[in-house]
Design an enzyme around this catalytic site. Sequence first.
Site, PDB file in Angstrom:
ATOM      1  N   GLY A 259       0.945  -1.501  -0.038  1.00 42.62           N
ATOM      2  CA  GLY A 259       0.092   0.039  -0.206  1.00 42.62           C
ATOM      3  C   GLY A 259       0.969   1.326   0.011  1.00 42.62           C
ATOM      4  O   GLY A 259       2.074   1.372   0.148  1.00 42.62           O
ATOM      5  N   HIS A 260       0.054   2.490   0.034  1.00 45.60           N
ATOM      6  CA  HIS A 260       0.768   3.521  -0.242  1.00 45.60           C
ATOM      7  C   HIS A 260       1.837   3.639   1.110  1.00 45.60           C
ATOM      8  O   HIS A 260       1.413   3.567   2.406  1.00 45.60           O
ATOM      9  CB  HIS A 260      -0.195   4.795  -0.373  1.00 45.60           C
ATOM     10  CG  HIS A 260      -1.277   5.024   0.690  1.00 45.60           C
ATOM     11  ND1 HIS A 260      -2.362   4.204   0.596  1.00 45.60           N
ATOM     12  CD2 HIS A 260      -1.257   5.715   1.939  1.00 45.60           C
ATOM     13  CE1 HIS A 260      -3.060   4.449   1.733  1.00 45.60           C
ATOM     14  NE2 HIS A 260      -2.541   5.300   2.464  1.00 45.60           N
ATOM     15  N   ASN A 261       2.936   4.372   0.754  1.00 46.70           N
ATOM     16  CA  ASN A 261       3.888   5.015   1.987  1.00 46.70           C
ATOM     17  C   ASN A 261       4.537   3.713   2.665  1.00 46.70           C
ATOM     18  O   ASN A 261       5.350   4.098   3.567  1.00 46.70           O
ATOM     19  CB  ASN A 261       3.192   5.787   3.077  1.00 46.70           C
ATOM     20  CG  ASN A 261       2.426   6.929   2.667  1.00 46.70           C
ATOM     21  OD1 ASN A 261       2.598   7.361   1.397  1.00 46.70           O
ATOM     22  ND2 ASN A 261       1.342   7.405   3.261  1.00 46.70           N
ATOM     23  N   SER A 279       1.621   2.795   5.056  1.00 50.28           N
ATOM     24  CA  SER A 279       2.323   3.324   6.237  1.00 50.28           C
ATOM     25  C   SER A 279       3.201   2.611   7.162  1.00 50.28           C
ATOM     26  O   SER A 279       3.656   2.967   8.037  1.00 50.28           O
ATOM     27  CB  SER A 279       1.599   4.486   6.856  1.00 50.28           C
ATOM     28  OG  SER A 279       1.001   5.560   5.949  1.00 50.28           O
TER      29      SER A 279
END
Length: 354
Positions: A259-261, A279
């Site tokens: 996922g993002h980050n 994250s």
Amino acid sequence: MTEFTLDQIATALGAVVEGDAELTVVGAAEPASARADQLALAMDPKYADGLAKGSAQAAILWQGADWRALGLKAAIFVPRPRYAMSGLTTLMDPGPEIEPGIHPTAIVHQSAKIVDGAAIGPFVVIGRDVIIGENARIASHASVAEGSTIGRNALILQGVRIGARVVVGDNFIAQPGCVIGADGFSFVTPEKSGVENVRKSLGDQGEAAQQSWTRIHSLGGVRIGNDVEIGANSAIDRGTIRDTSIGNGTKLDNLVHLGHNVQVGEDCLLCGQVGIAGSSRIGNRVVLAGQCGVNDNIFVGDDVIAGGASKIFTNAPAGRVLLGYPAVKMESHIEMQKSLRRLPRFMKSLKPDN
């Protein structure tokens, strides 16, 4: 068809050959099905019977094997059989056929920089300000979007999609169909949603108002180190503000999602269908077996190993071996499962005598 002498193979493996070192083979096979022009892979005594069924004249054998008694003309002996497979397959793999230069059907933006030695296959699309490194190879129907950089000796296979602002190091391998640099899955509501209330209360949604989801766009990119491999149909999302990142030497299997980050360290092994939520940070040399899941915004320390289908909901300290849902120490999980199996008998013991 390329031929290899046993001497060439032994040299590539750092191994010892006995017998006719000039004997040639064109490939490798399992002992029972090996032809006379193939090298039998009989690295354990349990494969000895298979040699008698096949027609191989040479084999890679376990230490101490009597190759003459096995009816062979020559044998190669390696100290670590499984590791030898990496060298053997590297030597014998011809790789995909991608002609040097830029194929006439490829679409390359005039501002893109294609370094000498790169090979761009049919129907490839390369966007604005892209840099393709020396000796990189891009197979058919792949695309590299604007502002991305691909390092030296990269191998990008059929149908790979590399989005905008992706930076990839040297010796990168992208298996067919993977997507690197899609938007992150990040949405918000004008007021607190039921999901936010549940996270805080651990169960109570509250009386959240009916409202729609609004996109949070991904302004970051993806940054990938050297010697990284991404499996078929895997997906790596761009960061919201900072880049999603993968460290040197890390390998992702098929159908892995970051996922993002997400920050993944060096020399990690993420097996099929692993999912890491936004994250989260993954340390170095972490191994996540198939179908493991990692919650968002947590940290998994260096050298953690998680067994198949484990779900990691909280921070995991360095060196921990995990198993289960939720993931706990492997030895604790085993004891818990033993106790569960004992429950029916234990419950019977509590019944009063009739």
